[in-house]
Write a protein that holds these residues in place. Structure first.
Motif, short mmCIF file in Angstrom:
data_model
loop_
_atom_site.label_atom_id
_atom_site.label_comp_id
_atom_site.label_asym_id
_atom_site.label_seq_id
_atom_site.Cartn_x
_atom_site.Cartn_y
_atom_site.Cartn_z
N THR A 7 27.15 22.80 -4.50
CA THR A 7 26.35 21.43 -5.16
C THR A 7 24.58 22.49 -5.01
OG1 THR A 7 27.45 19.92 -4.22
CG2 THR A 7 25.24 19.24 -5.15
N THR A 8 24.49 23.53 -3.86
CA THR A 8 22.94 23.88 -4.56
C THR A 8 23.26 24.91 -5.36
OG1 THR A 8 22.70 23.99 -2.11
CG2 THR A 8 21.21 25.14 -2.96
N ALA A 11 22.61 23.67 -9.19
CA ALA A 11 21.41 23.05 -9.16
C ALA A 11 19.92 24.56 -9.03
CB ALA A 11 20.56 22.53 -7.81
N ARG A 111 14.64 18.18 -8.03
CA ARG A 111 16.00 17.97 -7.71
C ARG A 111 17.06 18.40 -7.34
NH1 ARG A 111 15.38 15.97 -13.60
NH2 ARG A 111 16.09 17.61 -14.21
N SER A 115 18.47 18.00 -3.57
CA SER A 115 20.21 18.72 -3.48
C SER A 115 20.24 19.79 -2.11
CB SER A 115 20.34 19.65 -4.76
OG SER A 115 22.00 19.79 -4.41
N HIS A 118 19.85 17.72 1.18
CA HIS A 118 20.76 17.13 1.40
C HIS A 118 22.02 17.96 2.10
CE1 HIS A 118 25.09 15.10 0.64
NE2 HIS A 118 24.51 14.50 0.85
N ASP A 119 22.13 19.33 1.36
CA ASP A 119 22.74 20.49 1.94
C ASP A 119 22.28 20.77 3.69
OD1 ASP A 119 24.28 19.25 0.04
OD2 ASP A 119 24.49 21.37 -1.32
#
Length: 147
Positions: A7-8, A11, A111, A115, A118-119
């Protein structure tokens, strides 16, 4: 690679693409700016495109350090760059278009920071936060010059 890292890196890849697009746009404006503000804008655009160019390496290397392959082809980078800006001929239009480009990139950075937070990826948060601060400063300077 974990799902969080994926996910990172996705991004970061979007940030890389947007940075590449803004780099190309800024460098083109540096070559083509004319008018009474030529010297100031020519120098300002050069400072910006040099910073953007150097940032590309830092962002791509962060993607690699997370275990992913960084987008490296022109096709990959342009696909991630976002919509193509409208051509700008006047110095005022160039500054306006670059302002929009920096604003879009700050949105993408926010954004990506969310991310990475969050990670739990603090090194990526730090890298992106530094980039966000630089873009915010450029926005301030460009907007102040148009006031």
């Amino acid at each position: 690679m974990t799902n969080a890292a994926q996910t990172t890196t996705e991004a970061l890849s979007r940030v890389l693409g947007r940075t590449f697009g803004l780099y190309v746009q800024t460098h083109g404006y540096h070559w083509n700016v004319v008018g009474p503000e030529f010297r100031r804008l020519h120098a300002a655009f050069e400072e910006q495109y040099n910073n953007l160019w150097n940032a590309l390496d830092d962002i791509a290397e962060r993607i690699r350090s997370l275990g992913a392959h960084a987008p490296g082809s022109l096709a990959e980078l342009t696909a991630l760059a976002g919509p193509a800006p409208e051509p700008a001929q006047s110095a005022e239009a160039m500054v306006g278009a670059l302002t929009s480009g920096h604003e879009a990139l700050t949105d993408e950075l926010r954004r990506a920071i969310a991310s990475a937070q969050h990670d739990g990826d603090e090194p990526t948060v730090g890298l992106l936060s530094d980039r966000l601060a630089w873009h915010q400063k450029q926005l301030w300077m460009m907007k102040a010059s148009r006031a």
